[in-house]
Motif scaffolding. Structure first.
Motif, PDB file in Angstrom:
ATOM      1  N   ARG A   1       0.841  -1.194   0.000  1.00 15.83           N
ATOM      2  CA  ARG A   1       0.000   0.000   0.000  1.00 15.83           C
ATOM      3  C   ARG A   1       0.878   1.247   0.000  1.00 15.83           C
ATOM      4  NH1 ARG A   1      -3.931  -0.278   4.966  1.00 15.83           N
ATOM      5  NH2 ARG A   1      -4.701   1.610   3.906  1.00 15.83           N
ATOM      6  N   ARG A   2       0.341   2.340  -0.528  1.00  7.58           N
ATOM      7  CA  ARG A   2       1.014   3.643  -0.543  1.00  7.58           C
ATOM      8  C   ARG A   2       2.426   3.528  -1.106  1.00  7.58           C
ATOM      9  NH1 ARG A   2      -1.432   3.413   4.617  1.00  7.58           N
ATOM     10  NH2 ARG A   2      -3.316   4.693   4.739  1.00  7.58           N
TER      11      ARG A   2
ATOM     12  N   ALA B   1       4.083   7.052  -2.031  1.00  8.99           N
ATOM     13  CA  ALA B   1       4.489   7.841  -0.873  1.00  8.99           C
ATOM     14  C   ALA B   1       5.743   7.252  -0.225  1.00  8.99           C
ATOM     15  CB  ALA B   1       3.354   7.910   0.142  1.00  8.99           C
ATOM     16  N   LYS B   2       5.778   5.927  -0.052  1.00 12.87           N
ATOM     17  CA  LYS B   2       6.933   5.281   0.573  1.00 12.87           C
ATOM     18  C   LYS B   2       8.174   5.419  -0.295  1.00 12.87           C
ATOM     19  CE  LYS B   2       4.226   1.864   3.151  1.00 12.87           C
ATOM     20  NZ  LYS B   2       3.897   0.417   3.310  1.00 12.87           N
TER      21      LYS B   2
ATOM     22  N   ASN C   1      -1.661  10.403  -0.248  1.00 11.01           N
ATOM     23  CA  ASN C   1      -1.695   8.969   0.031  1.00 11.01           C
ATOM     24  C   ASN C   1      -1.591   8.643   1.508  1.00 11.01           C
ATOM     25  OD1 ASN C   1      -1.412   7.278  -2.697  1.00 11.01           O
ATOM     26  ND2 ASN C   1      -0.295   9.184  -2.944  1.00 11.01           N
ATOM     27  N   ILE C   2      -1.658   9.660   2.371  1.00  8.99           N
ATOM     28  CA  ILE C   2      -1.579   9.456   3.808  1.00  8.99           C
ATOM     29  C   ILE C   2      -2.960   9.633   4.424  1.00  8.99           C
ATOM     30  CG2 ILE C   2      -0.623  10.338   5.968  1.00  8.99           C
ATOM     31  CD1 ILE C   2       1.877  11.102   4.501  1.00  8.99           C
ATOM     32  N   THR C   3      -3.336   8.729   5.315  1.00  3.21           N
ATOM     33  CA  THR C   3      -4.613   8.830   6.018  1.00  3.21           C
ATOM     34  C   THR C   3      -4.427   9.695   7.255  1.00  3.21           C
ATOM     35  OG1 THR C   3      -5.255   6.626   5.255  1.00  3.21           O
ATOM     36  CG2 THR C   3      -6.464   7.551   7.128  1.00  3.21           C
TER      37      THR C   3
END
Length: 226
Positions: A24-25, A28-29, A76-78
């Motif tokens: 996931r993400r 972003a990572k 992309n961050i919750t």
């Protein structure tokens, strides 16, 4: 040299390996890992050269990368519910912070205090227009037509008077460039600028008012239907 090569391999891994291993993400990572690896390269190269330049390299680099990649990362961050609808505001705040840090570090490193003052003055004047446009587009509770009209008018006013505002704060001079307009003279740079500003204000004002009126009519029409 070994540390620099290791950090370089980590940079490659952040672009190739991290997306493959992340469920996931991924974007972003990968971006975060890439930036950290790049900063490690800066750190080790700085150590090899005797030190003292790491912060000077890091702050402008983070600022430049933030403009491009921070919106992609934060998207992309919750976030907690209280911040979930404020990602655009957080992006603007983050980029502004790094802009001011970049001006401070570059000017402080070179000892240019006058340049720092000028940089902050220009940035604050320009960011005022950016913030007005952002707040209008993001938070004003009106339809898109009214927003578009207001943004056009803000942009035109900002274009026509930004230099005058800068001269007032930086040089303590009162001037109004548009008063020097002369449509029979386009060869003089001052007259050219004044003529251009007048045209921008007239055309922008017409377009802005037209869009605002259309938006008001459209809004009342929808209210009558409801």
């Amino acid at each position: 040299m070994f540390a620099v090569l290791t950090a370089s391999m980590l940079l490659i891994a952040s672009l190739l390996v991290v997306p493959l291993l992340s469920a996931r993400r991924r974007m972003a990572k990968s971006i975060l890992a890439g930036i950290i690896s790049l900063l490690l390269i800066f750190f080790f190269v700085d150590r090899m050269n005797g030190g003292g330049e790491f912060i000077l390299w890091t702050i402008p680099t983070v600022f430049g990368l933030s403009i491009v990649f921070f919106p992609l990362v934060i998207r992309n961050i919750t976030l907690p519910p209280v911040l979930a609808d404020k990602k655009a505001l957080m992006t603007l705040t983050w980029d502004t912070l790094w802009l001011f840090l970049t001006i401070f570090e570059v000017c402080n490193h070179s000892g240019d205090t006058e340049g720092m003052k000028t940089g902050y003055t220009v940035s604050l004047i320009l960011l005022t227009g950016v913030c007005l446009i952002f707040l209008t587009a993001r938070y004003l509770p009106v339809n898109v037509w009214i927003k578009a009209g207001l943004i056009i008018m803000i942009s035109c006013i900002w274009t026509a008077f930004t230099n005058d505002v800068y001269v007032y704060f930086a040089e303590h001079k009162k001037q109004l460039t548009i008063l020097l307009a002369d449509f029979s003279d386009w060869s003089n740079p001052i007259c050219f600028n004044a003529n251009f500003y007048i045209i921008v204000l007239i055309l922008g004002g017409i377009a802005g008012v037209g869009l605002i009126l259309y938006g008001i009519v459209n809004m009342k029409r929808k209210q009558l239907k409801e």
